[in-house]
Design a protein around this motif. Sequence first.
Motif, PDB file in Angstrom:
ATOM      1  N   ILE A 101    -114.820 -52.197  51.046  1.00  0.00           N
ATOM      2  CA  ILE A 101    -115.645 -53.067  51.809  1.00  0.00           C
ATOM      3  C   ILE A 101    -115.749 -53.041  52.825  1.00  0.00           C
ATOM      4  O   ILE A 101    -115.282 -52.110  53.105  1.00  0.00           O
ATOM      5  CB  ILE A 101    -114.285 -54.305  51.021  1.00  0.00           C
ATOM      6  CG1 ILE A 101    -112.840 -53.957  51.144  1.00  0.00           C
ATOM      7  CG2 ILE A 101    -114.636 -54.842  49.403  1.00  0.00           C
ATOM      8  CD1 ILE A 101    -112.023 -55.073  50.881  1.00  0.00           C
ATOM      9  N   VAL A 102    -117.113 -53.686  53.107  1.00  0.00           N
ATOM     10  CA  VAL A 102    -117.418 -53.637  54.362  1.00  0.00           C
ATOM     11  C   VAL A 102    -117.001 -54.850  55.714  1.00  0.00           C
ATOM     12  O   VAL A 102    -116.883 -55.612  55.019  1.00  0.00           O
ATOM     13  CB  VAL A 102    -118.676 -53.046  54.900  1.00  0.00           C
ATOM     14  CG1 VAL A 102    -119.136 -53.169  56.316  1.00  0.00           C
ATOM     15  CG2 VAL A 102    -119.206 -51.685  54.178  1.00  0.00           C
ATOM     16  N   LYS A 103    -116.544 -54.124  56.625  1.00  0.00           N
ATOM     17  CA  LYS A 103    -116.186 -55.223  57.396  1.00  0.00           C
ATOM     18  C   LYS A 103    -116.645 -55.748  58.622  1.00  0.00           C
ATOM     19  O   LYS A 103    -117.980 -54.674  58.481  1.00  0.00           O
ATOM     20  CB  LYS A 103    -114.815 -55.060  58.774  1.00  0.00           C
ATOM     21  CG  LYS A 103    -113.341 -53.889  58.184  1.00  0.00           C
ATOM     22  CD  LYS A 103    -112.948 -53.440  58.775  1.00  0.00           C
ATOM     23  CE  LYS A 103    -111.294 -53.689  58.753  1.00  0.00           C
ATOM     24  NZ  LYS A 103    -110.408 -52.432  59.629  1.00  0.00           N
ATOM     25  N   PRO A 104    -117.280 -57.680  59.177  1.00  0.00           N
ATOM     26  CA  PRO A 104    -116.108 -58.120  58.275  1.00  0.00           C
ATOM     27  C   PRO A 104    -116.683 -58.621  57.536  1.00  0.00           C
ATOM     28  O   PRO A 104    -117.282 -58.616  56.318  1.00  0.00           O
ATOM     29  CB  PRO A 104    -117.058 -58.902  59.481  1.00  0.00           C
ATOM     30  CG  PRO A 104    -118.523 -58.709  59.478  1.00  0.00           C
ATOM     31  CD  PRO A 104    -118.647 -56.913  59.483  1.00  0.00           C
ATOM     32  N   PHE A 105    -115.026 -58.983  56.368  1.00  0.00           N
ATOM     33  CA  PHE A 105    -114.988 -58.956  55.254  1.00  0.00           C
ATOM     34  C   PHE A 105    -115.301 -60.127  55.059  1.00  0.00           C
ATOM     35  O   PHE A 105    -115.308 -61.263  55.660  1.00  0.00           O
ATOM     36  CB  PHE A 105    -113.520 -58.992  54.772  1.00  0.00           C
ATOM     37  CG  PHE A 105    -112.189 -57.573  55.258  1.00  0.00           C
ATOM     38  CD1 PHE A 105    -113.243 -56.908  55.045  1.00  0.00           C
ATOM     39  CD2 PHE A 105    -111.722 -57.971  56.139  1.00  0.00           C
ATOM     40  CE1 PHE A 105    -112.438 -55.297  54.673  1.00  0.00           C
ATOM     41  CE2 PHE A 105    -110.945 -56.413  56.388  1.00  0.00           C
ATOM     42  CZ  PHE A 105    -111.400 -56.188  55.833  1.00  0.00           C
ATOM     43  N   GLN A 106    -116.469 -60.512  53.771  1.00  0.00           N
ATOM     44  CA  GLN A 106    -116.286 -61.740  53.045  1.00  0.00           C
ATOM     45  C   GLN A 106    -116.092 -61.464  52.178  1.00  0.00           C
ATOM     46  O   GLN A 106    -115.640 -61.189  51.222  1.00  0.00           O
ATOM     47  CB  GLN A 106    -118.023 -61.545  52.765  1.00  0.00           C
ATOM     48  CG  GLN A 106    -119.041 -61.024  53.568  1.00  0.00           C
ATOM     49  CD  GLN A 106    -120.528 -60.061  53.267  1.00  0.00           C
ATOM     50  OE1 GLN A 106    -120.479 -59.157  52.752  1.00  0.00           O
ATOM     51  NE2 GLN A 106    -121.525 -61.393  53.644  1.00  0.00           N
ATOM     52  N   ALA A 107    -115.465 -62.892  51.796  1.00  0.00           N
ATOM     53  CA  ALA A 107    -113.948 -63.270  50.434  1.00  0.00           C
ATOM     54  C   ALA A 107    -114.674 -63.046  49.314  1.00  0.00           C
ATOM     55  O   ALA A 107    -114.315 -62.406  48.367  1.00  0.00           O
ATOM     56  CB  ALA A 107    -114.224 -65.131  51.069  1.00  0.00           C
ATOM     57  N   GLU A 108    -116.631 -62.960  48.925  1.00  0.00           N
ATOM     58  CA  GLU A 108    -116.586 -63.044  47.815  1.00  0.00           C
ATOM     59  C   GLU A 108    -116.740 -61.258  47.523  1.00  0.00           C
ATOM     60  O   GLU A 108    -116.618 -61.173  46.631  1.00  0.00           O
ATOM     61  CB  GLU A 108    -118.580 -62.752  47.405  1.00  0.00           C
ATOM     62  CG  GLU A 108    -118.315 -64.839  47.569  1.00  0.00           C
ATOM     63  CD  GLU A 108    -119.086 -64.946  49.459  1.00  0.00           C
ATOM     64  OE1 GLU A 108    -119.707 -64.551  49.927  1.00  0.00           O
ATOM     65  OE2 GLU A 108    -117.588 -65.811  49.770  1.00  0.00           O
ATOM     66  N   ARG A 109    -117.340 -60.081  48.577  1.00  0.00           N
ATOM     67  CA  ARG A 109    -116.966 -59.566  47.846  1.00  0.00           C
ATOM     68  C   ARG A 109    -115.616 -58.635  48.142  1.00  0.00           C
ATOM     69  O   ARG A 109    -115.717 -57.968  46.895  1.00  0.00           O
ATOM     70  CB  ARG A 109    -117.229 -58.934  49.566  1.00  0.00           C
ATOM     71  CG  ARG A 109    -117.681 -57.067  49.323  1.00  0.00           C
ATOM     72  CD  ARG A 109    -118.730 -56.255  48.374  1.00  0.00           C
ATOM     73  NE  ARG A 109    -118.634 -55.092  47.971  1.00  0.00           N
ATOM     74  CZ  ARG A 109    -117.824 -54.420  46.905  1.00  0.00           C
ATOM     75  NH1 ARG A 109    -117.745 -54.820  45.849  1.00  0.00           N
ATOM     76  NH2 ARG A 109    -117.783 -53.320  46.537  1.00  0.00           N
ATOM     77  N   VAL A 110    -114.902 -59.184  48.270  1.00  0.00           N
ATOM     78  CA  VAL A 110    -113.394 -58.594  48.881  1.00  0.00           C
ATOM     79  C   VAL A 110    -112.631 -58.870  47.530  1.00  0.00           C
ATOM     80  O   VAL A 110    -112.004 -57.944  46.803  1.00  0.00           O
ATOM     81  CB  VAL A 110    -112.289 -59.423  49.780  1.00  0.00           C
ATOM     82  CG1 VAL A 110    -111.002 -59.449  49.339  1.00  0.00           C
ATOM     83  CG2 VAL A 110    -112.941 -59.137  50.573  1.00  0.00           C
ATOM     84  N   LEU A 111    -113.359 -59.899  46.520  1.00  0.00           N
ATOM     85  CA  LEU A 111    -112.520 -60.578  44.821  1.00  0.00           C
ATOM     86  C   LEU A 111    -113.456 -60.207  44.012  1.00  0.00           C
ATOM     87  O   LEU A 111    -112.673 -59.199  43.478  1.00  0.00           O
ATOM     88  CB  LEU A 111    -112.616 -61.624  44.668  1.00  0.00           C
ATOM     89  CG  LEU A 111    -111.868 -62.779  45.939  1.00  0.00           C
ATOM     90  CD1 LEU A 111    -112.455 -64.148  46.438  1.00  0.00           C
ATOM     91  CD2 LEU A 111    -110.533 -62.805  45.716  1.00  0.00           C
ATOM     92  N   GLU A 112    -114.796 -59.416  45.095  1.00  0.00           N
ATOM     93  CA  GLU A 112    -115.100 -58.678  43.278  1.00  0.00           C
ATOM     94  C   GLU A 112    -114.469 -57.148  43.492  1.00  0.00           C
ATOM     95  O   GLU A 112    -114.606 -56.588  42.056  1.00  0.00           O
ATOM     96  CB  GLU A 112    -116.921 -58.776  43.699  1.00  0.00           C
ATOM     97  CG  GLU A 112    -117.884 -57.962  43.454  1.00  0.00           C
ATOM     98  CD  GLU A 112    -119.015 -57.459  43.593  1.00  0.00           C
ATOM     99  OE1 GLU A 112    -119.673 -56.410  43.419  1.00  0.00           O
ATOM    100  OE2 GLU A 112    -119.670 -58.377  44.736  1.00  0.00           O
ATOM    101  N   ALA A 113    -114.278 -56.731  44.418  1.00  0.00           N
ATOM    102  CA  ALA A 113    -113.716 -55.219  44.043  1.00  0.00           C
ATOM    103  C   ALA A 113    -112.525 -55.278  44.002  1.00  0.00           C
ATOM    104  O   ALA A 113    -112.523 -54.892  42.599  1.00  0.00           O
ATOM    105  CB  ALA A 113    -114.326 -54.843  46.111  1.00  0.00           C
TER     106      ALA A 113
END
Length: 119
Positions: A101-113
Amino acid sequence: MSKILIVDDAAFMRMMIKEILNKNGFEVVGEAADGVQAVEKYKELSPDLVTMDITMPEMDGITALKEIKQMDSNSKVIMCSAMGQQAMVIDAIQAGAKDFIVKPFQAERVLEAVSKTLG
């Protein structure tokens, strides 16, 4: 409930990820501020998943990833990187990281990963 270890040298980054995960039903069982702590905490807590920053003092995330993989070949680690660290991300994936996951974090991307990696 899946147990997650968050590794980042920036406390506010750990807090951001923790908030996203806690809000969505994941349990954050520990935090570490560098790779050395990450390896120790992994041994101690046996988490289901680790989010691992790449650039940290003492021991970087890729070295910590390799040590954790040696201890537990089934470990699940997601790397966190700043923009422009593509080469390091490739190293991490080759070393066994499941996703990044790439900063700055996006909640959707964190949860998807996280959801995808925990399967």
